[in-house]
Scaffold this active site. Structure first.
Site, short mmCIF file in Angstrom:
data_model
loop_
_atom_site.label_atom_id
_atom_site.label_comp_id
_atom_site.label_asym_id
_atom_site.label_seq_id
_atom_site.Cartn_x
_atom_site.Cartn_y
_atom_site.Cartn_z
N ASP A 147 0.83 -1.20 0.00
CA ASP A 147 0.00 0.00 0.00
C ASP A 147 0.87 1.25 0.00
OD1 ASP A 147 0.90 -0.19 2.60
OD2 ASP A 147 -1.09 -0.32 3.51
N SER A 148 2.18 1.07 0.04
CA SER A 148 3.13 2.17 -0.15
C SER A 148 2.99 2.82 -1.52
CB SER A 148 4.57 1.66 0.02
OG SER A 148 4.79 0.53 -0.82
N ASP B 25 -0.79 -6.45 0.07
CA ASP B 25 -1.13 -5.75 1.32
C ASP B 25 -2.64 -5.59 1.44
OD1 ASP B 25 0.94 -5.10 3.03
OD2 ASP B 25 1.48 -3.26 1.99
N LYS C 275 -0.96 -9.67 3.23
CA LYS C 275 -0.20 -9.20 4.39
C LYS C 275 -1.10 -8.33 5.25
CE LYS C 275 3.21 -6.11 4.11
NZ LYS C 275 2.76 -5.03 5.04
N GLU D 167 -1.21 -6.00 8.87
CA GLU D 167 -0.50 -5.34 9.95
C GLU D 167 -1.18 -5.63 11.29
OE1 GLU D 167 0.25 -1.20 9.43
OE2 GLU D 167 1.02 -1.43 7.39
N GLU E 119 9.22 -4.15 10.86
CA GLU E 119 9.62 -2.85 10.32
C GLU E 119 9.98 -1.87 11.43
OE1 GLU E 119 8.01 0.74 7.37
OE2 GLU E 119 6.78 -1.06 7.67
#
Length: 264
Positions: A44-45, A83, A112, A114, A181
């Protein structure tokens, strides 16, 4: 097409070989990266690197699906992770419905998510329903606003212990791997030693099981800022600017197109 990596091969890599992962958002760059790394992350970056947003929170599920389809098309043999964007995994039911949508509309191999111990049951629910999950602990970009910015984890005993507990909870829930991270190298090593699944670091020191970087950072194309953990493997922005400058000069001077560029 047969995949070059599987969940089984990635899990068996722990302690045997270092794993490499890089972000990809389209078919063209995915095809360029595919032969060199074990995993491609559709992060999502993308909205920070290519939409100019200040954080990752604006990415939508439809955006992630579109870009994941592109990456899978460009690198059909690669292991691709998508993501799950902000706001799509608030409940177990919502997370499963949205992850199923990713799997239905793309050829992604995993998603993925978080979050640590508080997301463990959610991860378990997805895994129990045939969705492969990569975890993400430590500094979590989707929490940047609630945390008041990007804060390195592991500089105090409380956060050090919490991240280790988060990693163990995500492993126990069935994740096949996890990203860690923005932590101290000592915490990166401690988490890697605490779990039996591969730990992929980004800003987490050299003693994790592998590394991941955003491709526009590592190739020097994103000039707005350079995170401390990024190594630029080429000065891409300078190279692109020089190529465009040469093109513009040749058009203005009449040197391009030359005879070899013309149909006869």
């Amino acid at each position: 097409m047969r995949k070059t990596e599987t969940i089984a091969s990635l899990k068996s890599a722990k302690g045997e070989r270092r794993l490499t992962m890089i972000t990809a958002y389209d078919a063209l760059f995915a095809s360029l990266f595919a032969e060199e790394v074990e995993m491609l992350l559709v992060g999502d970056s993308l909205n920070m690197s290519f939409l100019g947003e200040p954080d990752t929170l604006s990415a939508t599920l439809d955006q992630m699906i579109y870009h994941t389809r592109a990456v899978c098309n460009g690198a059909p043999a690669s292991f691709v992770v998508c993501d799950m964007p902000f706001g799509t995994t608030n409940t177990k039911e919502e997370a499963l419905a949205n992850a199923v949508e990713v799997f239905r509309r793309t050829r992604a191999d995993a998603v993925k998510i978080e979050g640590g111990a508080s997301r463990a049951e959610l991860v378990r629910h997805l895994v129990d329903n045939a969705i492969a999950v990569m975890g993400h602990v430590g500094l979590m970009p989707q929490s940047v606003r609630s945390e008041g910015g990007y804060r390195v984890q592991g500089r105090d005993e409380e956060s050090f212990a919490r991240v280790i507990a988060d990693a163990k909870a995500i492993e126990e829930a069935g994740a096949f791997s996890l990203v860690i991270e923005g932590v101290t190298p000592e915490l990166g090593r401690a988490v890697t030693e605490a779990v039996s699944i591969p730990v992929i670091g980004i800003g987490a020191g050299a003693e994790t099981d592998g590394q991941v970087l955003v491709w526009s950072d590592m190739l020097g194309l994103f000039e707005a800022f350079k995170p401390k953990f990024v190594k630029r493997y080429m000065e891409g922005a300078a190279l692109v600017k020089e190529a465009v400058r040469t093109y513009a000069q040749e058009v203005r001077s009449g040197a391009f197109p030359a005879e070899e560029h013309c149909y006869r």
